[in-house]
Design a protein around this motif. Structure first.
Motif, PDB file in Angstrom:
ATOM      1  N   HIS A  33       0.909  -1.155  -0.069  1.00  9.61           N
ATOM      2  CA  HIS A  33      -0.055   0.081   0.073  1.00  9.61           C
ATOM      3  C   HIS A  33       0.884   1.263  -0.163  1.00  9.61           C
TER       4      HIS A  33
ATOM      5  N   SER B  92       2.390   5.123  -0.918  1.00  7.59           N
ATOM      6  CA  SER B  92       1.780   6.356  -1.185  1.00  7.59           C
ATOM      7  C   SER B  92       2.874   7.431  -1.373  1.00  7.59           C
TER       8      SER B  92
ATOM      9  N   LYS C  62      -1.789  -1.781  -4.154  1.00  7.33           N
ATOM     10  CA  LYS C  62      -2.990  -0.727  -4.068  1.00  7.33           C
ATOM     11  C   LYS C  62      -2.239   0.616  -3.844  1.00  7.33           C
TER      12      LYS C  62
ATOM     13  N   HIS D 137      -2.319   4.538  -2.219  1.00 11.32           N
ATOM     14  CA  HIS D 137      -3.082   4.772  -1.082  1.00 11.32           C
ATOM     15  C   HIS D 137      -3.195   6.385  -1.481  1.00 11.32           C
TER      16      HIS D 137
ATOM     17  N   TYR E 129      -3.398   7.220  -5.043  1.00 10.35           N
ATOM     18  CA  TYR E 129      -4.474   6.358  -5.778  1.00 10.35           C
ATOM     19  C   TYR E 129      -5.495   7.404  -6.433  1.00 10.35           C
TER      20      TYR E 129
ATOM     21  N   THR F 218      -6.084   8.002 -10.663  1.00  9.14           N
ATOM     22  CA  THR F 218      -7.245   7.641 -11.574  1.00  9.14           C
ATOM     23  C   THR F 218      -7.412   8.483 -12.785  1.00  9.14           C
TER      24      THR F 218
END
Length: 246
Positions: free
Chosen positions: A60, A62, A107, A109, A113, A117
Protein backbone atom coordinates in the motif's frame (compact mmCIF):
# COMPACT_ATOMS: atom_id res chain seq x y z
CA UNK A 1 -25.46 -21.96 -3.91
CA UNK A 2 -23.62 -18.67 -4.19
CA UNK A 3 -24.72 -16.12 -6.80
CA UNK A 4 -21.54 -14.05 -6.71
CA UNK A 5 -18.05 -14.10 -5.22
CA UNK A 6 -16.20 -10.97 -4.10
CA UNK A 7 -13.11 -9.97 -2.18
CA UNK A 8 -13.16 -7.64 0.82
CA UNK A 9 -9.96 -5.72 1.48
CA UNK A 10 -8.78 -3.34 4.18
CA UNK A 11 -5.90 -0.91 4.53
CA UNK A 12 -3.83 -2.06 7.51
CA UNK A 13 -0.58 -1.34 9.32
CA UNK A 14 -1.51 2.32 9.60
CA UNK A 15 -1.15 2.67 13.35
CA UNK A 16 -4.78 2.02 14.25
CA UNK A 17 -4.04 -1.26 16.02
CA UNK A 18 -7.10 -3.22 14.85
CA UNK A 19 -5.30 -5.64 12.52
CA UNK A 20 -5.84 -8.71 14.69
CA UNK A 21 -9.59 -8.02 14.86
CA UNK A 22 -10.04 -7.16 11.17
CA UNK A 23 -7.89 -9.87 9.61
CA UNK A 24 -10.34 -12.79 10.18
CA UNK A 25 -13.11 -10.76 8.50
CA UNK A 26 -11.37 -9.81 5.25
CA UNK A 27 -9.93 -11.73 2.32
CA UNK A 28 -7.13 -9.38 1.26
CA UNK A 29 -5.17 -6.62 2.97
CA UNK A 30 -3.15 -3.62 1.87
CA UNK A 31 -0.17 -3.07 4.17
CA UNK A 32 1.23 0.43 4.62
CA UNK A 33 4.92 0.29 3.76
CA UNK A 34 6.43 3.50 5.04
CA UNK A 35 5.08 6.28 2.85
CA UNK A 36 2.07 7.50 4.82
CA UNK A 37 2.42 5.05 7.72
CA UNK A 38 4.14 1.83 8.66
CA UNK A 39 7.59 0.60 9.60
CA UNK A 40 9.38 -2.74 9.71
CA UNK A 41 7.65 -3.80 12.92
CA UNK A 42 4.11 -2.94 11.76
CA UNK A 43 4.67 -4.57 8.38
CA UNK A 44 6.00 -7.76 9.93
CA UNK A 45 3.09 -7.94 12.37
CA UNK A 46 0.52 -7.44 9.60
CA UNK A 47 2.20 -10.07 7.43
CA UNK A 48 2.17 -12.63 10.23
CA UNK A 49 -1.50 -11.96 10.97
CA UNK A 50 -2.39 -12.22 7.29
CA UNK A 51 -0.58 -15.53 6.95
CA UNK A 52 -2.38 -16.93 9.99
CA UNK A 53 -5.76 -16.08 8.46
CA UNK A 54 -4.77 -16.93 4.85
CA UNK A 55 -5.46 -13.36 3.77
CA UNK A 56 -3.96 -12.16 0.48
CA UNK A 57 -1.20 -9.60 1.05
CA UNK A 58 -0.82 -6.35 -0.85
CA UNK A 59 1.56 -3.39 -0.73
CA UNK A 60 0.00 0.00 0.00
CA UNK A 61 2.48 2.66 -1.19
CA UNK A 62 1.73 6.35 -1.07
CA UNK A 63 3.19 9.80 -1.45
CA UNK A 64 5.97 10.01 1.20
CA UNK A 65 4.02 12.19 3.61
CA UNK A 66 3.34 10.79 7.08
CA UNK A 67 2.40 14.23 8.37
CA UNK A 68 -0.71 14.30 6.18
CA UNK A 69 -1.23 10.52 6.11
CA UNK A 70 -0.63 10.51 2.36
CA UNK A 71 -3.92 12.24 1.71
CA UNK A 72 -2.49 15.38 0.09
CA UNK A 73 -0.96 15.39 -3.38
CA UNK A 74 2.76 16.08 -3.68
CA UNK A 75 4.57 17.67 -6.62
CA UNK A 76 7.34 15.13 -7.22
CA UNK A 77 9.33 14.47 -10.36
CA UNK A 78 8.58 11.20 -12.11
CA UNK A 79 11.99 9.88 -11.01
CA UNK A 80 11.44 10.80 -7.36
CA UNK A 81 7.95 9.32 -7.37
CA UNK A 82 9.21 6.12 -9.01
CA UNK A 83 11.93 5.73 -6.38
CA UNK A 84 9.70 6.23 -3.36
CA UNK A 85 7.04 3.83 -4.64
CA UNK A 86 9.66 1.23 -5.55
CA UNK A 87 11.41 1.60 -2.18
CA UNK A 88 8.15 1.21 -0.28
CA UNK A 89 7.14 -1.92 -2.16
CA UNK A 90 10.61 -3.43 -1.81
CA UNK A 91 10.58 -2.81 1.95
CA UNK A 92 7.47 -4.98 2.23
CA UNK A 93 8.80 -7.57 -0.21
CA UNK A 94 11.93 -7.97 1.95
CA UNK A 95 9.75 -8.80 4.96
CA UNK A 96 7.60 -11.15 2.90
CA UNK A 97 10.71 -13.08 1.90
CA UNK A 98 11.75 -13.45 5.55
CA UNK A 99 8.28 -14.70 6.44
CA UNK A 100 8.05 -16.97 3.40
CA UNK A 101 4.98 -15.07 2.18
CA UNK A 102 3.94 -13.85 -1.25
CA UNK A 103 2.96 -10.42 -2.53
CA UNK A 104 -0.45 -10.75 -4.17
CA UNK A 105 -1.22 -7.19 -5.21
CA UNK A 106 -0.39 -3.50 -5.10
CA UNK A 107 -2.87 -0.79 -4.19
CA UNK A 108 -1.78 2.86 -4.03
CA UNK A 109 -2.98 4.86 -1.04
CA UNK A 110 -4.84 8.11 -0.59
CA UNK A 111 -3.87 11.00 -2.84
CA UNK A 112 -1.62 8.76 -4.93
CA UNK A 113 -4.56 6.44 -5.66
CA UNK A 114 -6.88 9.33 -6.44
CA UNK A 115 -4.36 11.12 -8.69
CA UNK A 116 -3.62 7.94 -10.64
CA UNK A 117 -7.31 7.67 -11.42
CA UNK A 118 -7.19 10.77 -13.63
CA UNK A 119 -3.52 11.72 -14.14
CA UNK A 120 -1.66 9.78 -16.88
CA UNK A 121 1.77 10.84 -15.56
CA UNK A 122 1.15 9.51 -12.06
CA UNK A 123 -0.54 6.37 -13.38
CA UNK A 124 2.34 5.66 -15.76
CA UNK A 125 4.93 5.92 -12.98
CA UNK A 126 3.04 3.35 -10.91
CA UNK A 127 2.83 1.01 -13.90
CA UNK A 128 6.56 1.39 -14.59
CA UNK A 129 7.36 0.50 -10.97
CA UNK A 130 5.27 -2.66 -11.21
CA UNK A 131 7.08 -3.63 -14.40
CA UNK A 132 10.45 -2.96 -12.74
CA UNK A 133 9.91 -5.13 -9.66
CA UNK A 134 9.39 -8.24 -11.83
CA UNK A 135 6.81 -9.89 -9.60
CA UNK A 136 3.55 -11.48 -10.76
CA UNK A 137 1.21 -9.16 -8.88
CA UNK A 138 -2.24 -7.71 -9.43
CA UNK A 139 -2.99 -4.01 -9.35
CA UNK A 140 -6.14 -2.86 -7.54
CA UNK A 141 -7.67 -0.04 -9.59
CA UNK A 142 -10.97 1.85 -9.95
CA UNK A 143 -13.23 0.98 -12.86
CA UNK A 144 -12.91 3.13 -15.99
CA UNK A 145 -9.88 4.97 -14.61
CA UNK A 146 -6.75 6.17 -16.36
CA UNK A 147 -4.56 3.80 -14.38
CA UNK A 148 -6.79 0.85 -15.30
CA UNK A 149 -6.48 1.68 -19.00
CA UNK A 150 -2.69 2.09 -18.85
CA UNK A 151 -2.33 -1.14 -16.88
CA UNK A 152 -4.35 -3.04 -19.48
CA UNK A 153 -2.22 -1.55 -22.27
CA UNK A 154 0.89 -2.79 -20.45
CA UNK A 155 -0.58 -6.21 -19.71
CA UNK A 156 -0.55 -5.68 -15.96
CA UNK A 157 -3.28 -7.87 -14.40
CA UNK A 158 -5.88 -5.73 -12.66
CA UNK A 159 -8.64 -6.19 -10.13
CA UNK A 160 -11.39 -3.59 -10.19
CA UNK A 161 -11.93 -2.06 -6.77
CA UNK A 162 -14.75 -0.06 -5.24
CA UNK A 163 -15.14 1.43 -1.79
CA UNK A 164 -17.68 0.03 0.61
CA UNK A 165 -17.50 2.98 3.00
CA UNK A 166 -17.09 5.93 0.61
CA UNK A 167 -19.55 7.97 -1.43
CA UNK A 168 -19.02 8.57 -5.14
CA UNK A 169 -19.33 11.53 -7.47
CA UNK A 170 -21.00 11.20 -10.87
CA UNK A 171 -17.61 10.76 -12.59
CA UNK A 172 -16.86 7.79 -10.28
CA UNK A 173 -14.30 9.73 -8.29
CA UNK A 174 -14.60 9.59 -4.52
CA UNK A 175 -16.33 12.42 -2.67
CA UNK A 176 -13.61 14.52 -1.04
CA UNK A 177 -12.87 13.77 2.58
CA UNK A 178 -13.20 17.51 3.17
CA UNK A 179 -16.97 17.02 2.84
CA UNK A 180 -19.11 15.67 5.67
CA UNK A 181 -20.78 13.04 3.48
CA UNK A 182 -17.55 11.50 2.11
CA UNK A 183 -17.53 8.47 4.42
CA UNK A 184 -20.33 6.02 5.12
CA UNK A 185 -20.74 5.03 8.77
CA UNK A 186 -24.14 3.31 8.74
CA UNK A 187 -23.88 -0.50 8.33
CA UNK A 188 -27.15 -0.73 6.39
CA UNK A 189 -25.99 1.97 3.97
CA UNK A 190 -22.67 0.18 3.46
CA UNK A 191 -24.44 -3.10 2.72
CA UNK A 192 -26.85 -1.49 0.23
CA UNK A 193 -23.92 0.26 -1.43
CA UNK A 194 -21.92 -2.95 -1.90
CA UNK A 195 -24.92 -5.14 -2.75
CA UNK A 196 -26.06 -2.74 -5.48
CA UNK A 197 -22.60 -2.63 -7.03
CA UNK A 198 -22.23 -6.41 -6.87
CA UNK A 199 -25.67 -7.49 -8.03
CA UNK A 200 -26.60 -4.64 -10.40
CA UNK A 201 -23.25 -3.17 -11.46
CA UNK A 202 -24.47 0.28 -10.42
CA UNK A 203 -23.35 2.80 -7.83
CA UNK A 204 -25.65 5.45 -6.42
CA UNK A 205 -23.79 8.74 -6.57
CA UNK A 206 -23.90 11.51 -4.04
CA UNK A 207 -26.56 13.39 -6.05
CA UNK A 208 -28.74 10.30 -6.50
CA UNK A 209 -27.78 9.15 -9.98
CA UNK A 210 -26.96 5.54 -10.80
CA UNK A 211 -23.74 4.95 -12.72
CA UNK A 212 -22.25 1.79 -14.18
CA UNK A 213 -19.39 0.35 -12.16
CA UNK A 214 -17.46 -2.91 -12.00
CA UNK A 215 -15.78 -4.22 -8.87
CA UNK A 216 -14.40 -7.54 -7.69
CA UNK A 217 -12.88 -6.25 -4.47
CA UNK A 218 -14.40 -3.83 -1.98
CA UNK A 219 -12.42 -1.77 0.50
CA UNK A 220 -13.30 -0.98 4.09
CA UNK A 221 -10.85 1.57 5.45
CA UNK A 222 -9.08 0.24 8.51
CA UNK A 223 -9.01 3.74 10.01
CA UNK A 224 -12.80 4.05 9.83
CA UNK A 225 -13.82 4.19 13.53
CA UNK A 226 -16.62 1.69 12.79
CA UNK A 227 -14.53 -0.60 10.58
CA UNK A 228 -15.04 -3.75 12.68
CA UNK A 229 -18.78 -3.28 12.97
CA UNK A 230 -19.11 -2.44 9.27
CA UNK A 231 -17.20 -5.50 8.06
CA UNK A 232 -18.95 -7.87 10.45
CA UNK A 233 -22.43 -6.78 9.39
CA UNK A 234 -21.48 -6.49 5.72
CA UNK A 235 -20.15 -10.05 5.60
CA UNK A 236 -23.20 -11.44 7.35
CA UNK A 237 -25.69 -9.66 5.10
CA UNK A 238 -23.82 -10.46 1.90
CA UNK A 239 -23.67 -14.15 2.74
CA UNK A 240 -27.42 -14.15 3.42
CA UNK A 241 -27.85 -12.79 -0.11
CA UNK A 242 -25.73 -15.58 -1.60
CA UNK A 243 -22.53 -13.61 -2.01
CA UNK A 244 -19.36 -15.47 -1.05
CA UNK A 245 -16.28 -13.72 0.31
CA UNK A 246 -13.09 -15.10 -1.27
Amino acid sequence: MYKYSIDINADLGEGIGNEAQLMPLISSCNIACGGHAGDEFSMQLAVKLAQAQKVKIGAHPSFPDKKNFGRLSMDLSSAALFKTIEDQINSLVAILKKENATLHHIKPHGALYNKATTDPKIASVIIEVIKAIHLPVYLYVPYNSIIAKIAIENRIPIVYEAFADRNYNDDLTLVSRLKDNAVLHNPDAVFEHVFRMTSKGKVKTIIGNYKEIKANTFCIHGDNPKALELVNILRHKLELEGIRIL
